[in-house]
Design a protein around this motif. Structure first.
Motif, PDB file in Angstrom:
ATOM      1  N   GLU A  16      13.676  -2.236  -3.222  1.00  3.62           N
ATOM      2  CA  GLU A  16      13.561  -2.134  -4.679  1.00  3.62           C
ATOM      3  C   GLU A  16      12.113  -1.870  -5.086  1.00  3.62           C
ATOM      4  N   ALA A  17      11.183  -2.543  -4.423  1.00  2.00           N
ATOM      5  CA  ALA A  17       9.767  -2.361  -4.743  1.00  2.00           C
ATOM      6  C   ALA A  17       9.296  -0.956  -4.385  1.00  2.00           C
ATOM      7  N   MET A  18       9.796  -0.412  -3.277  1.00  2.00           N
ATOM      8  CA  MET A  18       9.448   0.962  -2.908  1.00  2.00           C
ATOM      9  C   MET A  18       9.916   1.937  -3.974  1.00  2.00           C
ATOM     10  N   GLY A  19      11.121   1.713  -4.494  1.00  2.00           N
ATOM     11  CA  GLY A  19      11.644   2.577  -5.543  1.00  2.00           C
ATOM     12  C   GLY A  19      10.852   2.476  -6.829  1.00  2.00           C
ATOM     13  N   GLU A  20      10.340   1.277  -7.104  1.00  2.00           N
ATOM     14  CA  GLU A  20       9.529   1.100  -8.306  1.00  2.00           C
ATOM     15  C   GLU A  20       8.172   1.786  -8.156  1.00  2.00           C
ATOM     16  N   LEU A  21       7.595   1.684  -6.969  1.00  2.00           N
ATOM     17  CA  LEU A  21       6.296   2.311  -6.725  1.00  2.00           C
ATOM     18  C   LEU A  21       6.390   3.832  -6.711  1.00  2.00           C
ATOM     19  N   HIS A  22       7.373   4.341  -5.993  1.00  2.00           N
ATOM     20  CA  HIS A  22       7.505   5.783  -5.789  1.00  2.00           C
ATOM     21  C   HIS A  22       8.965   6.188  -5.991  1.00  2.00           C
ATOM     22  N   PRO A  23       9.413   6.307  -7.225  1.00  2.00           N
ATOM     23  CA  PRO A  23      10.818   6.655  -7.483  1.00  2.00           C
ATOM     24  C   PRO A  23      11.228   7.936  -6.761  1.00  2.00           C
TER      25      PRO A  23
ATOM     26  N   MET B 258       0.850  -1.176   0.000  1.00  2.00           N
ATOM     27  CA  MET B 258       0.000   0.000   0.000  1.00  2.00           C
ATOM     28  C   MET B 258       0.828   1.146   0.000  1.00  2.00           C
ATOM     29  N   LYS B 259       1.753   1.707   0.177  1.00  2.00           N
ATOM     30  CA  LYS B 259       1.371   3.048   0.337  1.00  2.00           C
ATOM     31  C   LYS B 259       2.492   4.031   0.532  1.00  2.00           C
ATOM     32  N   ARG B 260       2.581   4.858   1.117  1.00  2.00           N
ATOM     33  CA  ARG B 260       2.314   6.226   1.384  1.00  2.00           C
ATOM     34  C   ARG B 260       3.574   6.984   1.472  1.00  2.00           C
ATOM     35  N   ALA B 261       3.901   8.003   1.636  1.00  2.00           N
ATOM     36  CA  ALA B 261       5.267   8.354   1.864  1.00  2.00           C
ATOM     37  C   ALA B 261       5.375   9.579   2.699  1.00  2.00           C
ATOM     38  N   LEU B 262       6.036  10.609   2.219  1.00  2.00           N
ATOM     39  CA  LEU B 262       6.682  11.475   3.189  1.00  2.00           C
ATOM     40  C   LEU B 262       5.712  12.390   3.891  1.00  2.00           C
ATOM     41  N   LEU B 263       5.814  12.420   5.208  1.00  2.00           N
ATOM     42  CA  LEU B 263       5.026  13.292   6.051  1.00  2.00           C
ATOM     43  C   LEU B 263       6.004  14.182   6.798  1.00  2.00           C
ATOM     44  N   THR B 264       5.759  15.471   6.788  1.00  2.00           N
ATOM     45  CA  THR B 264       6.678  16.372   7.464  1.00  2.00           C
ATOM     46  C   THR B 264       6.320  16.488   8.924  1.00  2.00           C
ATOM     47  N   ALA B 265       7.344  16.715   9.757  1.00  2.00           N
ATOM     48  CA  ALA B 265       7.128  16.866  11.191  1.00  2.00           C
ATOM     49  C   ALA B 265       8.278  17.656  11.753  1.00  2.00           C
ATOM     50  N   LEU B 266       8.112  18.182  12.946  1.00  2.00           N
ATOM     51  CA  LEU B 266       9.202  18.882  13.616  1.00  2.00           C
ATOM     52  C   LEU B 266      10.311  17.902  13.928  1.00  2.00           C
ATOM     53  N   SER B 267      11.555  18.335  13.785  1.00  2.00           N
ATOM     54  CA  SER B 267      12.685  17.450  14.042  1.00  2.00           C
ATOM     55  C   SER B 267      12.996  17.470  15.529  1.00  2.00           C
ATOM     56  N   VAL B 268      12.328  16.572  16.215  1.00  2.00           N
ATOM     57  CA  VAL B 268      12.515  16.452  17.658  1.00  2.00           C
ATOM     58  C   VAL B 268      12.747  15.000  17.984  1.00  2.00           C
TER      59      VAL B 268
END
Length: 264
Positions: free
Chosen positions: A219-226, A1-11
């Motif tokens: 490898e699969a993550m890179g194929e899904l979301h280069p 499934m899914k999803r990727a980058l979510l931003t957050a405070l660097s703590v």
């Protein structure tokens, strides 16, 4: 499934909840379904899906993160484009027909499999957040997470002879890639990994098998979301595996999208 980058405070987030301290005796080798290990699993996944260790704060989360799957919502990242959010609302409506999301079911059926918001905007996000305040909807999210992701991952991991870490690696893969058999789905990733190394149930070494699984998954993550960040593999699961922490014992430290986390 899914999803990727979510931003957050660097703590640095350090949480120590009841049942999550290092175990001893028989608890030390408990599988992922034990209450303490399951709590740890939800925290690690939440660091990737929601940018927090407080996974219970994410019932009302909803956002389009531009991954081609529409709205991502709730504790495990149910998506309007990947069928699981639709079935969640359908099943919830069977038990609670007057809920605030029921009126969006025709639109959810139309956008299923796409990234479209047609028929959902402008009110669906507010309706989701409002419904998430109800304990019945939070319980429905828990049940759907377990039915579609957590329980199948644990069962498959147990049959493959995997430890708590291996079961978690399966769980996170099903959450991100989905449970299908395609080359970038969980079943396809597992099949490719087994061509590189034997599972413990087949007489193989667990660390070698999990390393192969993570290689294939990356490898699969890179194929899904280069170009997308693969830190949920590189600086979380791989770190636990390299440390030989097959029982997923605390303390645990990892990074997700450059943000450090710790469960003590």
């Amino acid at each position: 499934m899914k999803r990727a980058l979510l931003t957050a405070l660097s703590v640095v987030v350090a949480l120590a909840a009841a049942g999550c301290s290092s175990a001893s005796g028989n608890e030390e080798a408990a599988g992922l379904a034990s209450p303490a290990k399951k709590e740890i699993a939800q925290r690690i996944v939440a660091s990737a899906e929601n940018g927090t260790l407080d996974w219970r704060s994410a019932y009302g989360y909803i956002e389009d993160i531009d991954d081609g799957q529409g709205y991502t919502a709730g504790i495990i990242g149910f998506c309007t484009g990947t069928h699981d959010l639709l079935t969640l609302v359908e099943e919830y409506t069977e038990d609670h027909p007057n809920n605030g999301l029921a009126r969006y079911l025709p639109a959810l059926r139309e956008v299923d499999g796409t990234d479209s918001h047609e028929g959902l905007d402008p009110g669906f996000r507010a309706a989701w957040k409002a419904e998430a305040k109800r304990p019945e909807f939070r319980a429905a999210q828990d049940a759907k997470r377990d039915e579609e992701y957590f329980d199948p991952a644990v069962r498959r991991g147990e049959r493959d002879g995997l430890s708590a870490l291996g079961q978690f690696i399966y769980y996170d893969a099903i959450v991100y890639h989905g449970p299908g058999d395609g080359p970038t789905s969980f079943g396809g990733i597992r099949a490719a990994a087994m061509r590189r190394a034997d599972t413990p149930a087949a007489g193989g070494d667990e660390e070698k098998y999990l390393a192969a699984f993570l290689d294939v998954r990356r490898e699969a993550m890179g194929e899904l979301h280069p170009g997308h960040d693969t830190s949920r593999v590189d600086t979380a699961q791989r770190r636990f595996l390299d440390a030989g922490n097959l029982d997923l014992d605390t303390p645990l430290e990892w990074e997700m999208y450059g943000m450090p986390y710790k469960v003590a």
